[in-house]
Design an enzyme around this catalytic site. Structure first.
Site, PDB file in Angstrom:
ATOM      1  N   HIS A  58       0.844  -1.202   0.000  1.00  0.00           N
ATOM      2  CA  HIS A  58       0.000   0.000   0.000  1.00  0.00           C
ATOM      3  C   HIS A  58       0.879   1.251   0.000  1.00  0.00           C
ATOM      4  O   HIS A  58       0.610   2.212  -0.721  1.00  0.00           O
ATOM      5  CB  HIS A  58      -0.881   0.052   1.253  1.00  0.00           C
ATOM      6  N   LYS A  82     -16.205  -8.032   6.379  1.00  0.00           N
ATOM      7  CA  LYS A  82     -15.419  -9.032   7.105  1.00  0.00           C
ATOM      8  C   LYS A  82     -15.012  -8.409   8.442  1.00  0.00           C
ATOM      9  O   LYS A  82     -14.841  -7.198   8.542  1.00  0.00           O
ATOM     10  CB  LYS A  82     -14.209  -9.417   6.265  1.00  0.00           C
ATOM     11  N   ARG A 131      -1.978  -5.677  -8.555  1.00  0.00           N
ATOM     12  CA  ARG A 131      -0.733  -6.413  -8.317  1.00  0.00           C
ATOM     13  C   ARG A 131      -0.494  -7.452  -9.392  1.00  0.00           C
ATOM     14  O   ARG A 131       0.617  -7.656  -9.858  1.00  0.00           O
ATOM     15  CB  ARG A 131      -0.787  -7.138  -6.958  1.00  0.00           C
ATOM     16  N   SER A 169      -2.856  -7.762   2.900  1.00  0.00           N
ATOM     17  CA  SER A 169      -3.140  -7.632   4.338  1.00  0.00           C
ATOM     18  C   SER A 169      -3.573  -8.977   4.903  1.00  0.00           C
ATOM     19  O   SER A 169      -3.225  -9.346   6.032  1.00  0.00           O
ATOM     20  CB  SER A 169      -4.259  -6.618   4.565  1.00  0.00           C
TER      21      SER A 169
HETATM   22  O1  PNS Z   1      -8.992  -2.792   0.270  1.00  0.00           O
HETATM   23  P1  PNS Z   1     -10.236  -3.317  -0.354  1.00  0.00           P
HETATM   24  O2  PNS Z   1     -11.008  -4.150   0.642  1.00  0.00           O
HETATM   25  O3  PNS Z   1      -9.978  -4.036  -1.642  1.00  0.00           O
HETATM   26  O4  PNS Z   1     -11.158  -2.024  -0.702  1.00  0.00           O
HETATM   27  C1  PNS Z   1     -12.427  -2.183  -1.266  1.00  0.00           C
HETATM   28  C2  PNS Z   1     -13.188  -0.840  -1.242  1.00  0.00           C
HETATM   29  C3  PNS Z   1     -13.211  -0.262   0.161  1.00  0.00           C
HETATM   30  C4  PNS Z   1     -12.478   0.149  -2.148  1.00  0.00           C
HETATM   31  C5  PNS Z   1     -14.616  -1.121  -1.768  1.00  0.00           C
HETATM   32  O5  PNS Z   1     -15.190  -2.161  -1.069  1.00  0.00           O
HETATM   33  C6  PNS Z   1     -15.529   0.105  -1.660  1.00  0.00           C
HETATM   34  O6  PNS Z   1     -15.383   1.043  -2.411  1.00  0.00           O
HETATM   35  N1  PNS Z   1     -16.469   0.071  -0.700  1.00  0.00           N
HETATM   36  C7  PNS Z   1     -17.393   1.166  -0.457  1.00  0.00           C
HETATM   37  C8  PNS Z   1     -18.808   0.815  -0.884  1.00  0.00           C
HETATM   38  C9  PNS Z   1     -19.001   1.049  -2.355  1.00  0.00           C
HETATM   39  O7  PNS Z   1     -18.858   2.142  -2.867  1.00  0.00           O
HETATM   40  N2  PNS Z   1     -19.363  -0.052  -3.068  1.00  0.00           N
HETATM   41  C10 PNS Z   1     -19.562  -0.038  -4.493  1.00  0.00           C
HETATM   42  C11 PNS Z   1     -18.261  -0.317  -5.207  1.00  0.00           C
HETATM   43  S1  PNS Z   1     -18.502  -0.427  -6.928  1.00  0.00           S
END
Ligand code: PNS
Length: 199
Positions: A58, A82, A131, A169
């Site tokens: 990150h 989660k 990645r 993570s």
């Molecule tokens: O680190 P991660 O878990 O891959 O991040 C995922 C994240 C937080 C970017 C994604 O789950 C998110 O944007 N969540 C907010 C809710 C949302 O906007 N959902 C629609 C996404 S298209």
């Protein structure tokens, strides 16, 4: 691009044809163009994620993003589906400590739809890391859905250094839980907090 040729022009005062010099192509190609700074809008990018916890992968991406965007907001999702190992305040504290060196990086918390948060912040860009090809399908789906919801916001993908291509993570937590070394995978603050939490 074809170079502009010198154009003959009539010198009316003497009735002779003379050549005006070809325009200086260097000024045509100059970037940013003269005076552009006054019209250029600073770019605010949001780098969203769970960051449970932040890893060196990150941080690699944050460093790359901070170089090309004027302001980078690392946005930590408050409510993870989660069960997180670290609560949102711990995740933010670790991120703030690990990103102290970059003055144009801010750490914030968001809830709800990412595009709503991005619009509240007047961000033009969502930054995500890819990645490996295995990340691509999920990231593409998210980027296209976010574009459907907010077409004016662009998702920009960047690749972390190869050395971090296998780092996540989830794996860091698993290694820590099973007593393995996480040195070099996470910043020192995360190493300490992991040790305190799981050992
Ligand atoms: O680190 P991660 O878990 O891959 O991040 C995922 C994240 C937080 C970017 C994604 O789950 C998110 O944007 N969540 C907010 C809710 C949302 O906007 N959902 C629609 C996404 S298209």
């Amino acid at each position: 691009m074809v170079a502009k040729e010198s154009q003959p022009s009539r010198d009316l005062t003497r009735g002779k044809t003379r050549f005006s010099p070809a325009p200086d192509r260097r000024s045509e190609l100059e970037w940013p163009p003269k005076g552009a700074h006054e019209n250029m809008k600073p770019i605010l990018a949001i780098y969203p994620g769970s960051f449970d916890p932040v890893t060196n992968g990150h941080l690699d991406l944050i460093e790359r993003g901070a170089k090309i965007f004027d302001q980078l907001v690392v946005a930590v999702l408050r409510n993870l589906e989660k069960d997180p190992l670290f609560d949102v305040n711990e995740r933010v504290e670790m991120l703030r400590e690990a990103t102290r060196a970059w003055p144009n990086v801010e750490v914030d918390i968001f809830d709800g739809l990412l595009v709503d948060y991005a619009q509240q912040r007047n961000a033009q860009v969502l930054l995500r890391g890819i990645r490996a090809i295995s990340d691509y399908e999920y990231e593409l789906q998210m980027a296209l859905m976010n574009r459907k919801l907010a077409p004016q916001i662009e998702t920009v993908f960047m690749m972390p250094a190869e050395a971090y291509s296998y780092l996540s993570s989830r794996l860091v937590k698993e290694i820590a839980r099973l007593g393995g070394p996480v040195h070099g995978l996470v910043p020192p603050i995360v190493e300490q907090r992991l040790r305190a939490k799981v050992f």
